[in-house]
Design an enzyme around this catalytic site. Structure first.
Site, short mmCIF file in Angstrom:
data_model
loop_
_atom_site.label_atom_id
_atom_site.label_comp_id
_atom_site.label_asym_id
_atom_site.label_seq_id
_atom_site.Cartn_x
_atom_site.Cartn_y
_atom_site.Cartn_z
N LYS A 72 3.50 -3.74 -7.01
CA LYS A 72 3.12 -2.70 -6.04
C LYS A 72 2.59 -1.44 -6.73
O LYS A 72 1.70 -0.77 -6.21
CB LYS A 72 4.30 -2.36 -5.13
CG LYS A 72 4.64 -3.49 -4.16
CD LYS A 72 5.77 -3.13 -3.22
CE LYS A 72 6.21 -4.35 -2.43
NZ LYS A 72 7.23 -4.04 -1.41
N ASP A 108 5.35 -0.95 4.24
CA ASP A 108 6.80 -1.20 4.17
C ASP A 108 7.58 -0.19 5.01
O ASP A 108 8.50 -0.55 5.73
CB ASP A 108 7.28 -1.12 2.71
CG ASP A 108 6.88 -2.35 1.90
OD1 ASP A 108 6.82 -3.45 2.48
OD2 ASP A 108 6.63 -2.19 0.69
#
Ligand code: ATR
Length: 276
Positions: A72, A108
């Protein structure tokens, strides 16, 4: 060639490991629901091979990627442009590939907020919120959590310095504080576990009086069995104690929306993934 005969649009999740990922199943269900002509694969990427793997996928006509552990941060660095929430999270879980380059976003946090607020009816606005953990998972959730306007948000971490630094990085976005576990006192209405302790069968040392009346406990990790933190919540009087399966599906739905412009129905997908 008609649309039905054209090759499906290509998407994938990249990670290491990635074999366990439920994302292909989730996006497969979204595509079926909405009639989108697409395929979604999982791609195992070497630890030092992220940029190369993305370039290869792009050259093969890929249109979008989900990015999971441990890439990420690499995706954040690689993106040509970023959403504000991804910029602040310093992490990207969704890439859009187009002629304009690589656009990075992070879904997220909104996935967590939607699962808590909409699926479980847990209000975050005005709530006293505790995040346990100060790593990538906590950081990724912070922009969207703070956008909900909690009364106060505290970050507790084994390494207190990291919690203090993370709190300072978000001080402009709300009442955010950080510290270690020994200084932790009770009265939280929402407690979110963002540590990886549960993956090692461990639990951060939380005080017995941590939860306010009617509190919600949310584990960002999910498992077929109740996680150690979900069990802790149930044992300490939480009104709700759930794992992160819903967050997983909600973050996927937001990625799907970014790619395809359609909002899939998440409830049937969450039901299908939950073990009986
Ligand atoms: P992630 O991307 O999953 O957040 P990370 O950035 O490595 O992964 O962060 C892991 C988090 O879990 C950290 O907050 C870590 O605490 P430290 O910063 O003190 O290392 C926390 N963590 C991991 N194992 C833990 C354990 N056994 N007890 C308490 N906290 C733990």
């Amino acid at each position: 060639m008609s649309a039905a005969e054209a090759a499906p649009d290509r998407y994938a999740v990249m990670g290491n490991p990635v074999a366990h990922s439920k994302s292909p199943r989730i996006h497969g269900m979204f595509a079926e629901q909405s009639g989108e002509h697409m395929v979604y694969e999982k791609i195992l990427v070497a630890e030092d091979g992220f940029a190369e793997a993305v370039a290869e996928f792009e050259a093969a006509g890929g249109m979008g990627l989900n990015v999971t552990v441990p890439f990420k941060g690499d995706a954040w660095a690689l993106a040509d442009s970023l959403s504000e929430r991804a910029e602040r999270a310093r992490a990207v879980n969704t890439l859009i590939i187009s002629d304009a380059g690589l656009y990075g976003d992070n879904t997220d946090g909104i996935g967590l907020v939607r699962d808590l607020r909409d699926n479980h009816g847990v209000p975050l606005a005005g709530a006293r919120v505790l995040i346990v953990g100060a790593g990538g998972a906590a950081r990724g959730a912070l922009p969207s959590l703070l956008e909900e306007g909690p009364a106060a948000l505290h970050i507790a971490n084994r390494t207190a310095d990291k919690a203090e630094q993370l709190a300072a990085a978000f001080a402009d976005a709300g009442t955010v504080t950080g510290g270690g576990y020994d200084a932790l006192t009770g009265g939280f209405e929402v407690v979110i576990n963002a540590t990886s302790a549960g993956l090692h069968g461990e639990l951060p040392p939380l005080p017995d009086d941590l939860l306010a009346e009617g509190a919600a406990c949310y584990d960002m990790v999910y498992a077929d069995e109740p996680t150690a933190f979900v069990r802790w919540g149930r044992d300490h009087g939480a009104a709700l104690a759930v794992d992160g399966l819903g967050m997983l599906v909600e973050q996927a739905a937001e990625s799907f929306f970014l790619w395809r412009g359609k909002r899939p129905e998440t409830a049937p997908v969450i039901r299908a993934l939950r073990p009986a």
